[in-house]
Design an enzyme around this catalytic site. Structure first.
Site, PDB file in Angstrom:
ATOM      1  N   CYS A 121       0.983  -0.859  -0.257  1.00  0.00           N
ATOM      2  CA  CYS A 121      -0.270  -0.281  -0.199  1.00  0.00           C
ATOM      3  C   CYS A 121       1.220   0.981  -0.425  1.00  0.00           C
ATOM      4  CB  CYS A 121      -1.155   0.187   1.393  1.00  0.00           C
ATOM      5  SG  CYS A 121      -1.947  -1.160   1.869  1.00  0.00           S
ATOM      6  N   ARG A 133       5.215   0.128  -6.168  1.00  0.00           N
ATOM      7  CA  ARG A 133       5.268  -1.129  -4.917  1.00  0.00           C
ATOM      8  C   ARG A 133       4.423  -1.787  -4.895  1.00  0.00           C
ATOM      9  NH1 ARG A 133       6.604   2.457  -0.167  1.00  0.00           N
ATOM     10  NH2 ARG A 133       5.236   1.457   1.252  1.00  0.00           N
ATOM     11  N   TRP A 153      -2.429  -2.358  -0.773  1.00  0.00           N
ATOM     12  CA  TRP A 153      -2.510  -3.756  -1.652  1.00  0.00           C
ATOM     13  C   TRP A 153      -3.533  -4.795  -1.083  1.00  0.00           C
ATOM     14  CZ3 TRP A 153       0.458  -7.807   0.468  1.00  0.00           C
ATOM     15  CH2 TRP A 153       0.810  -8.717  -0.258  1.00  0.00           C
ATOM     16  N   ASN A 156      -1.925   2.288   5.895  1.00  0.00           N
ATOM     17  CA  ASN A 156      -1.125   0.780   5.120  1.00  0.00           C
ATOM     18  C   ASN A 156      -0.800   0.355   6.660  1.00  0.00           C
ATOM     19  OD1 ASN A 156      -0.757   1.798   2.817  1.00  0.00           O
ATOM     20  ND2 ASN A 156       1.043   2.731   3.250  1.00  0.00           N
ATOM     21  N   GLY A 157      -1.145  -1.002   6.973  1.00  0.00           N
ATOM     22  CA  GLY A 157      -0.367  -2.285   7.878  1.00  0.00           C
ATOM     23  C   GLY A 157      -1.542  -2.934   7.900  1.00  0.00           C
ATOM     24  N   GLU A 207      18.153 -16.921  -7.226  1.00  0.00           N
ATOM     25  CA  GLU A 207      18.347 -16.256  -7.876  1.00  0.00           C
ATOM     26  C   GLU A 207      17.432 -15.610  -9.266  1.00  0.00           C
ATOM     27  OE1 GLU A 207      17.083 -12.880  -6.216  1.00  0.00           O
ATOM     28  OE2 GLU A 207      17.694 -11.823  -7.365  1.00  0.00           O
ATOM     29  N   LYS A 256      13.710 -14.800 -10.406  1.00  0.00           N
ATOM     30  CA  LYS A 256      13.183 -13.498 -11.156  1.00  0.00           C
ATOM     31  C   LYS A 256      12.695 -13.949 -11.959  1.00  0.00           C
ATOM     32  CE  LYS A 256      14.505 -11.207  -9.474  1.00  0.00           C
ATOM     33  NZ  LYS A 256      15.233 -10.466  -8.062  1.00  0.00           N
ATOM     34  N   GLU A 302       9.054 -14.816 -10.519  1.00  0.00           N
ATOM     35  CA  GLU A 302       8.246 -13.513  -9.986  1.00  0.00           C
ATOM     36  C   GLU A 302       7.595 -12.740 -11.007  1.00  0.00           C
ATOM     37  OE1 GLU A 302      10.189 -11.226  -7.530  1.00  0.00           O
ATOM     38  OE2 GLU A 302      12.086 -10.984  -8.489  1.00  0.00           O
ATOM     39  N   HIS A 333      19.438 -35.778  -5.866  1.00  0.00           N
ATOM     40  CA  HIS A 333      18.920 -36.780  -4.608  1.00  0.00           C
ATOM     41  C   HIS A 333      16.769 -36.107  -4.920  1.00  0.00           C
ATOM     42  CE1 HIS A 333      22.423 -37.677  -3.070  1.00  0.00           C
ATOM     43  NE2 HIS A 333      22.581 -36.475  -3.366  1.00  0.00           N
ATOM     44  N   LYS A 369       6.564  -4.139  -4.421  1.00  0.00           N
ATOM     45  CA  LYS A 369       7.546  -3.891  -3.849  1.00  0.00           C
ATOM     46  C   LYS A 369       8.578  -4.288  -2.329  1.00  0.00           C
ATOM     47  CE  LYS A 369      12.223  -2.578  -5.606  1.00  0.00           C
ATOM     48  NZ  LYS A 369      12.824  -3.598  -6.017  1.00  0.00           N
TER      49      LYS A 369
HETATM   50  O1  M6R Z   1      13.534  -4.819   0.136  1.00  0.00           O
HETATM   51  P1  M6R Z   1      14.088  -6.265   0.395  1.00  0.00           P
HETATM   52  O2  M6R Z   1      15.516  -6.319   0.462  1.00  0.00           O
HETATM   53  O3  M6R Z   1      14.036  -6.470   2.143  1.00  0.00           O
HETATM   54  O4  M6R Z   1      13.253  -6.992  -0.492  1.00  0.00           O
HETATM   55  C1  M6R Z   1      13.313  -8.390   0.614  1.00  0.00           C
HETATM   56  C2  M6R Z   1      12.370  -9.271  -0.460  1.00  0.00           C
HETATM   57  O5  M6R Z   1      10.787  -9.113  -0.487  1.00  0.00           O
HETATM   58  C3  M6R Z   1      12.596  -9.036  -2.404  1.00  0.00           C
HETATM   59  O6  M6R Z   1      14.018  -8.769  -2.366  1.00  0.00           O
HETATM   60  C4  M6R Z   1      11.876  -9.942  -3.185  1.00  0.00           C
HETATM   61  O7  M6R Z   1      12.019 -10.667  -3.279  1.00  0.00           O
HETATM   62  C5  M6R Z   1      11.961  -9.782  -4.483  1.00  0.00           C
HETATM   63  N1  M6R Z   1      10.817  -9.100  -5.009  1.00  0.00           N
HETATM   64  C6  M6R Z   1      13.087  -9.875  -5.146  1.00  0.00           C
HETATM   65  O8  M6R Z   1      13.246  -9.814  -6.828  1.00  0.00           O
END
Ligand code: M6R
Length: 610
Positions: A2, A27, A74, A100-101, A483, A487, A490, A506, A605
């Site tokens: 949010c 965000r 959100w 927010n929250g 990673e 990527k 997501e 395994h 974000k």
């Molecule tokens: O702002 P942060 O680095 O604490 O965020 C952590 C994760 O939410 C963030 O890295 C998320 O996994 C990304 N979308 C990855 O691309």
């Protein structure tokens, strides 16, 4: 997650709020709304979907006013729809709240308010706020006091902004666990959950802390604690520019951010390498360096991509600093009553500096007396402020939801910390210089990888219709496999998994057939022969293979279907190079699938709720 923006001043707030909401789009959100106080009444306009749809709706109304609040939601409680979008209001529709929250005790509060005759129309937790505040207004309290008293009954997290027709000369805002800044202008003031929403108007900000409320007028503000004590606040100057948060000619923020990495890494390194001495200078750690060097254990705590950076950090710290290092998801760490000793250092890595789980883990570690350090990108963020000391990554604003440049800068900072600590322990000057030299060469090497963009796009064309992907790597490149898979999943919604290559036998090998593309991160290092054997095993089962290999490795070309070659460097820095093709591969696959790369579905974000 949010987003909040608010304006009070002499101008029409509507375009200011709409543009602020557009700045917050990165965000992640599913609906948006505005609440505006006009001359003799107030108006709320809300919409499911994009801010541009809200803007169209607003334009049909000729709405204008000098005080207003805007929100991107959100969904956490209640589906994304118009009624559940913020602002929420009281029954008389003269008091508006954006939140927010999460209000954890909203069911109890709601029951109590229903007994008093309040009628709820949304499925949200947030709707208790306007009714609760209203109940205190009805007892004759002025708005500020009504908000303050209402918040004493609230359990959970909030960043809120409130406007009320009865007191149209102010916005009340408050924070507990959700970021909030007050922006200061000339005869106008702003409220936002993120400075990017107000950067077009001011660079002077005050960070509102947990347990604080602010009464914002156009020409003054008063900050108080929830226990009603007035407090002095420091004004901060934001160095970020608007250009830095624009797309700069690229079709997506993610591509811009991938392409920026030679520069962002230079920024992370600048002024921090003492080449002659073969070490680094990290001003933020000066006060704590002895304690860090003498730590008996380092625990790295983070989420998502930042957690992957932590895994690479573990390899670096153990190899060079010889300090036992553990890496843990912040969400697990915070709830398992971890054993923490006074000679432990706990390092929190976060791009945003606002991730709820990481922040809560930090507070838990602090309580138990460990040295708490941060690696954050967002200057002035909660984690940066609440850690005892730390290092900024200086990657600049990262807008694309998929983290790219923040990750490589985190790796650079981890390498700089390694240099600092290892040189104070057993690393020689010669070895320190060798690492420093390689670090300084990284930006140019990334430039050469970025020139492979067209080649990687072609490979993406071959694979964009795959349903699954496997990423395999060893040692320093195992976190890169994780990673790369993150990527891809997501932003392209393709199921992808990362594994240490040796683990393939395994379990995951059962998945291999001609429909399973496998990406090997296979630079020439001490585990190269082992990973070549893994490639053979996949080929024998008909799997389609892509290898990220080192430039001079000609032998690998005949073993795999596609190779992407990266320059060579020392092992500890290799992840900074090998991850770049994986970022580009994910990006191009998502674009070819016609997906919203910068704002993937369901993702935010900055994850400021649990
Ligand atoms: O702002 P942060 O680095 O604490 O965020 C952590 C994760 O939410 C963030 O890295 C998320 O996994 C990304 N979308 C990855 O691309």
């Amino acid at each position: 997650m949010c987003g909040i923006v608010g304006y009070i001043g002499e101008k029409n707030c509507v375009p200011i709020l709409i543009n602020g909401l557009k700045r917050l789009e990165y965000r992640g959100y599913d609906s948006a709304g505005l609440g505006v106080l006009t001359n003799n009444h107030s108006v709320v306009i809300k919409n499911k979907g994009k801010v541009s749809l809200l803007e169209e709706k607003v334009q049909k109304t000729n709405l204008s006013g000098k005080v207003g609040i805007g929100h991107t939601r959100w969904a956490t409680h209640g589906v994304p729809n118009e009624i559940n979008a913020h602002p929420h209001y009281n029954t008389s529709r003269n008091l508006y709240v954006i939140h927010n929250g999460i209000i954890e005790n909203f069911r109890t509060l709601k029951k109590g308010l229903e007994k008093l005759g309040y009628v709820f129309e949304t499925e949200t937790d947030s709707e208790v706020l306007p009714h609760l505040i209203d109940s205190f207004l009805k007892k004759g309290n002025p708005l500020f006091k009504a908000v303050r008293l209402a918040l004493t009954e609230v359990e959970g997290t909030y960043g809120i902004a409130v406007v009320y027709e009865g007191e149209p000369d102010k916005i009340i805002a408050a924070r507990k666990g959700s970021p909030l800044v007050l922006g200061l202008g000339d005869n106008e003031n702003f409220i936002a959950s993120d400075v990017s929403a107000i950067l077009a108007h001011t660079k002077q900000v005050i960070y509102i802390e947990d347990g604080e409320l602010v009464e914002v007028y156009k020409d003054k503000f008063i900050v108080k604690t929830i226990t009603d004590n007035e407090i002095e606040k420091e004004i901060h100057e934001i160095s970020m520019t608007l250009d830095e948060i624009d797309k700069g000619g690229f079709s997506h923020f993610m591509l811009k951010e991938i392409m920026e990495q030679p520069e962002t890494i230079s920024n992370s390194i600048r002024g921090r390498i003492l080449f002659e001495k073969g070490t680094s200078r990290l001003g933020g750690l000066t006060e704590v360096v002895d304690r860090l060097v003498n730590s008996k254990r380092i625990i790295i705590t983070a989420c998502g991509t930042s957690w992957h950076a932590g895994l690479v950090g573990e390899y670096m710290f153990e190899q060079f600093c010889r300090i036992p290092t553990e890496v843990e998801y912040a969400s697990e760490f915070r709830y398992r009553n971890p054993i923490i000793n006074h000679d432990d250092t706990i390092l929190f890595i976060s791009q945003s500096g606002e991730t709820a789980d990481t922040l809560a883990a930090l507070r838990e570690a602090k309580l138990k007396g460990a040295l708490v350090l941060g690696i954050c990108n967002v200057v002035g963020s909660s984690i940066a402020r609440e850690t005892a000391a730390g290092v900024y990554t200086h990657a600049g604003p990262e807008i694309g939801v998929a983290s790219t440049k923040a990750f490589t800068s985190q790796l650079v900072v981890l390498a700089l910390i390694t240099l600092l600590v290892a040189r104070r322990k057993s690393m020689s000057q010669v070895d320190g210089r060798a690492i420093a030299e390689e670090l300084m060469a990284i930006p140019d090497k990334i430039n050469s990888i970025l020139r492979l963009n067209d080649q990687i796009e072609k490979i993406a064309s071959e694979f964009h219709d795959a349903n699954n992907f496997l990423y395999l790597g060893r040692g320093y490149n195992f976190p890169v496999a994780l990673e790369g898979a993150l990527k891809l999943k997501e932003i392209s919604y393709i199921h992808a998994e990362g594994y240490p290559a040796a683990e393939m036998k395994h379990g995951p090998i059962a998945l291999i057939d001609e429909n399973m593309p496998v990406v090997f991160i296979a630079p020439k290092d001490s585990t190269y022969d082992k990973i070549i054997s893994n490639i053979e095993e996949v080929k024998a089962r008909g799997g389609r293979t892509i290898a990220i290999a080192t430039e001079n490795d000609n032998g690998i070309d005949s073993l795999v279907d596609y190779t992407i070659k990266v320059p060579s460097t020392i092992r500890m820095l290799m992840p900074i190079l090998t991850v770049i093709p994986l970022q580009l591969l994910a990006y191009h696959i998502a674009v070819k699938k016609g997906l919203n790369v910068d704002q993937p579905r369901n993702l935010a974000k900055s994850v400021t709720v649990e």
